[in-house]
Scaffold this active site. Structure first.
Site, short mmCIF file in Angstrom:
data_model
loop_
_atom_site.label_atom_id
_atom_site.label_comp_id
_atom_site.label_asym_id
_atom_site.label_seq_id
_atom_site.Cartn_x
_atom_site.Cartn_y
_atom_site.Cartn_z
N GLY A 173 -40.16 -11.19 18.48
CA GLY A 173 -40.98 -11.00 19.30
C GLY A 173 -42.15 -10.06 19.46
N GLY A 174 -41.60 -8.71 20.01
CA GLY A 174 -42.64 -7.59 20.12
C GLY A 174 -43.24 -7.25 18.60
CG HIS A 205 -37.13 -17.29 24.25
ND1 HIS A 205 -36.95 -16.16 25.03
CD2 HIS A 205 -37.42 -16.92 22.96
CE1 HIS A 205 -37.04 -14.97 24.50
NE2 HIS A 205 -37.13 -15.22 23.37
CB SER A 220 -34.68 -5.14 18.61
OG SER A 220 -34.79 -5.38 20.00
CD GLU A 268 -38.42 -13.40 26.83
OE1 GLU A 268 -39.43 -13.71 26.62
OE2 GLU A 268 -37.93 -12.53 26.31
CD GLU A 292 -34.44 -14.88 19.81
OE1 GLU A 292 -35.30 -14.22 19.21
OE2 GLU A 292 -34.88 -15.40 20.65
N GLY A 306 -35.85 -7.39 22.96
CA GLY A 306 -36.74 -6.47 23.60
C GLY A 306 -35.95 -5.24 24.09
CG ASN A 309 -41.44 -15.78 21.53
OD1 ASN A 309 -42.72 -16.30 21.85
ND2 ASN A 309 -40.46 -15.59 22.05
CD1 TRP A 310 -47.26 -14.02 18.38
CD2 TRP A 310 -49.15 -14.46 19.19
NE1 TRP A 310 -48.15 -14.25 17.30
CE2 TRP A 310 -49.36 -14.49 17.91
CE3 TRP A 310 -50.57 -15.11 20.14
CZ2 TRP A 310 -50.44 -14.71 17.13
CZ3 TRP A 310 -51.65 -15.34 19.53
CH2 TRP A 310 -51.84 -15.01 17.98
CE LYS A 311 -40.20 -12.34 23.44
NZ LYS A 311 -39.14 -11.24 23.89
P1 PGA Z 1 -38.07 -9.09 20.33
O1 PGA Z 1 -37.98 -10.63 21.01
O2 PGA Z 1 -38.16 -9.09 18.74
O3 PGA Z 1 -38.81 -8.28 20.89
O4 PGA Z 1 -36.62 -8.42 20.66
C1 PGA Z 1 -37.36 -11.55 20.32
C2 PGA Z 1 -37.35 -13.00 20.55
O5 PGA Z 1 -37.61 -13.04 22.24
O6 PGA Z 1 -37.74 -13.81 20.35
#
Ligand code: PGA
Length: 261
Positions: A240-241, A103, A219, A105, A173, A179, A11-13
């Site tokens: 994500g990251g 998600h 993470s 966010e 998650e 993050g 997930n590049w966000k």
């Molecule tokens: P993260 O994000 O790996 O940066 O913790 C995961 C996500 O939000 O899908």
């Protein structure tokens, strides 16, 4: 028991424009090729921003990469006066196979609630997209309700009321792990994923529960992925990251190599 192919999702966000997307996807595909990655043992899916999708689709198609494509959100509606929204029909036209829904966010910054997540799940089914439904508890909910109550409730809400339940993926998650560098232990993740599967079984039957892939996210890195995927209850990871670094994400996709060590 159905064999569930591990699902490795990036997930590049809101990162990487369409030109940067080309560089990352090329590096990722080449790294996986260099390491003789067998996509039948772990499916690898990237979820770029909307503005990158056409570019990434064209690249995957032209280079015959085995990577798959997903979007980060979709509208609950199919078309019409919904300024700024994106229809599942458009995503399907771009050969997106998957779409993230709910998600944390989006739940947090766009007030997406369970009923909107349910409606978006319906939209994904209508357009032949596989929804990756994201669920998870906040730190406060963890303290008041424990780890599994909220993710189980969110899962059942997203799946309620559909006439036909087409294939879907659940991503557990914990919000406090996204993050933040704070990671659930492999055991904690496995327990919640198992509880989600049990709840799906109780509500929708063993066939659906058995076929559904349930991921852990929060993470995840190449160094900790194997611990999560060691459990029969965890069928993949939503990253994500670490998905913004081609070598790191390639290392995550090749988690079986870490398991073999
Ligand atoms: P993260 O994000 O790996 O940066 O913790 C995961 C996500 O939000 O899908």
């Amino acid at each position: 028991m159905t064999k569930r192919i591990p699902f490795i999702a990036g997930n590049w966000k809101m990162n990487l424009d369409h030109q940067q997307a080309i560089a990352l996807v090329q590096k990722l595909a080449w790294s996986l090729k260099d390491h003789n990655h067998d996509y039948s043992t772990a499916e690898v899916v990237v979820f770029p921003p909307f503005t990158d999708l056409r570019t990434v689709q064209t690249l995957i198609d032209a280079e015959k990469f085995e990577l798959k494509l997903g979007a980060q959100d979709l509208s609950a509606h199919d078309s019409g006066a919904y300024t700024g929204d994106i229809s599942g029909a458009f995503l399907a036209k771009l050969d997106a196979n998957f779409v993230l829904i709910g998600h944390s966010e989006r739940r947090q910054y766009h007030s997406e609630d369970d009923s909107l997540v349910q409606a978006k799940t319906a939209a994904a089914f209508r357009h032949g997209l596989t929804p990756v439904i994201c669920v998870g508890e906040t730190l406060e909910e963890l303290e008041t309700e424990g780890a599994s109550a909220v993710p189980v409730r969110q899962t059942l809400a997203a799946l309620a009321g559909h006439e036909v339940l087409l294939p879907f993926v659940i991503a557990y998650e914990p919000v406090w792990a996204i993050g933040t560098g704070k990671v659930a232990t492999a055991e904690e993740a496995a327990t919640v994923c198992r509880k989600i599967r049990e709840a799906i079984e109780a509500e929708h039957g063993a066939g659906v529960a058995d076929a559904t892939r349930i991921l852990y996210g929060g993470s995840v890195k190449a160094a900790n992925v194997a611990g999560f995927l060691n459990s029969a209850d965890v069928d993949g990871v939503l990253v994500g990251g670490a998905s913004l670094d081609a070598e790191e994400f390639s290392g995550i996709a090749r988690f079986q190599k870490h398991l073999a060590l």
